[in-house]
Design an enzyme around this catalytic site. Structure first.
Site, mmCIF file in Angstrom:
data_model
loop_
_atom_site.group_PDB
_atom_site.id
_atom_site.type_symbol
_atom_site.label_atom_id
_atom_site.label_comp_id
_atom_site.label_asym_id
_atom_site.label_seq_id
_atom_site.Cartn_x
_atom_site.Cartn_y
_atom_site.Cartn_z
ATOM 1 N N CYS A 151 -4.927 9.720 -3.186
ATOM 2 C CA CYS A 151 -4.234 8.738 -2.350
ATOM 3 C C CYS A 151 -2.797 8.515 -2.812
ATOM 4 O O CYS A 151 -1.925 8.184 -2.018
ATOM 5 C CB CYS A 151 -4.985 7.410 -2.349
ATOM 6 S SG CYS A 151 -6.492 7.416 -1.362
ATOM 7 N N ASP A 160 0.810 -1.220 0.000
ATOM 8 C CA ASP A 160 0.000 0.000 0.000
ATOM 9 C C ASP A 160 0.841 1.266 0.000
ATOM 10 O O ASP A 160 0.300 2.372 0.111
ATOM 11 C CB ASP A 160 -0.921 0.016 1.226
ATOM 12 C CG ASP A 160 -2.148 -0.859 1.034
ATOM 13 O OD1 ASP A 160 -2.399 -1.288 -0.105
ATOM 14 O OD2 ASP A 160 -2.856 -1.112 2.027
ATOM 15 N N HIS A 163 -11.668 7.653 4.824
ATOM 16 C CA HIS A 163 -10.711 8.751 4.961
ATOM 17 C C HIS A 163 -11.359 10.047 4.479
ATOM 18 O O HIS A 163 -12.218 10.026 3.587
ATOM 19 C CB HIS A 163 -9.462 8.513 4.097
ATOM 20 C CG HIS A 163 -8.386 7.724 4.749
ATOM 21 N ND1 HIS A 163 -7.461 6.999 4.026
ATOM 22 C CD2 HIS A 163 -8.046 7.553 6.050
ATOM 23 C CE1 HIS A 163 -6.608 6.408 4.849
ATOM 24 N NE2 HIS A 163 -6.940 6.730 6.079
ATOM 25 N N ARG A 221 -10.172 5.917 10.799
ATOM 26 C CA ARG A 221 -8.731 5.665 10.830
ATOM 27 C C ARG A 221 -7.988 6.584 11.792
ATOM 28 O O ARG A 221 -7.173 6.127 12.583
ATOM 29 C CB ARG A 221 -8.148 5.816 9.418
ATOM 30 C CG ARG A 221 -8.650 4.784 8.407
ATOM 31 C CD ARG A 221 -8.165 3.375 8.736
ATOM 32 N NE ARG A 221 -8.432 2.455 7.651
ATOM 33 C CZ ARG A 221 -7.646 2.251 6.611
ATOM 34 N NH1 ARG A 221 -6.518 2.911 6.500
ATOM 35 N NH2 ARG A 221 -7.971 1.375 5.674
#
Length: 261
Positions: A254, A57, A160, A131
């Site tokens: 992201c 990730d 998020h 998160r």
């Protein structure tokens, strides 16, 4: 940005990750390179953080830290699968000589923090609920010396802040109201009366996971209604296809850690 040379979906830590769905890593790298080239073509400098084996990730570079005026508030990941990414990001910031603040609270960098330099003289918007711990918002405020507005996320599909809201320029945003609590929606409406509101369809297409330089808005190619609204508002939509990286629960933003000198 960090290339997805080791990108796979071998665990599930958000609702978008399906370990049974195959990932074409070669295509992921090709799409990522197209995104990098898009930013270069638009006149932006891109630093490349080399990927590390065992950190699939790491391509989602936004989560590694959050910076304002050359000060970096580091990440402290919720899930152990991503913990080691924070050290890789710290090494990068140490290399360029920025001051790094080690966090004590769980937070996932620009995944849950964003900055509007002209709003109230410099305003941080911060998400919590899935998160990032709300206590990290106060810690970030102390580290960065900027007021922080806490926004509660209530829909696990938008785990998020950066999949639910994005700055369009130095003082305005676009967001999907359904991702936020009623109180947070009220706060956003007061702060940003001219905000562009996204549909659920475009939000689910990762349309809000975008990067804007104030004129050009690089966003997922599937968010067609949002692209039209942005064009009507005077921005220039720049659609990019990131189908493989969406399998990990991320898209344009992201993949980008913005460096605010």
């Amino acid at each position: 940005m960090s290339p997805p040379e080791h990108f796979v979906v071998e665990y599930a830590i958000n609702p978008w990750m399906d370990t049974t769905a195959p990932v074409d890593t070669e295509l992921a790298v090709k799409q990522w390179e197209g995104l990098r080239e898009t930013f270069v073509r638009l006149g932006h400098e891109v630093h490349v953080l080399m990927p590390e084996i065992g950190l699939p990730d790491m391509v989602y570079a936004a989560n590694g830290a959050f910076s304002v005026d050359g000060v970096v508030y580091g990440a402290r990941f919720k899930y152990p699968q991503r913990t080691a990414e924070a050290a890789a990001h710290r090494r990068f910031y140490d290399t360029i000589g920025w001051r790094y603040v080690t966090p004590s609270q769980t937070n996932e960098g620009e995944g849950d923090f964003t900055y509007l330099p002209a709003a109230l003289g410099g305003l941080v918007l911060a998400g919590h609920g899935f998160r990032t711990e709300v206590a990290a918002h106060a810690e970030a405020q102390e580290a960065l010396g900027r007021p922080v507005i806490s926004l509660r996320l209530v829909d696990p599909r938008f785990y998020h802040l950066d999949v639910a809201l994005a700055p369009l320029d130095d003082e305005n945003v676009v967001y999907y109201p359904g991702a936020f609590s009623e109180a947070s929606r009220s706060v956003l409406a007061q702060l940003f009366p001219a905000a562009i509101l996204a549909t659920e369809e475009d939000a689910l297409a990762f349309g809000l996971n975008l990067v804007s330089d104030g004129r050009n808005v690089v966003l997922n190619s599937e968010a067609t209604t949002l692209a039209a609204r942005l064009r009507e508002a005077g921005y220039t939509p720049v659609p990019v296809e990131l189908s493989e990286l969406k399998k990990g629960g991320g898209s344009i933003k992201c993949c980008v850690a913005e460096l605010r000198r």
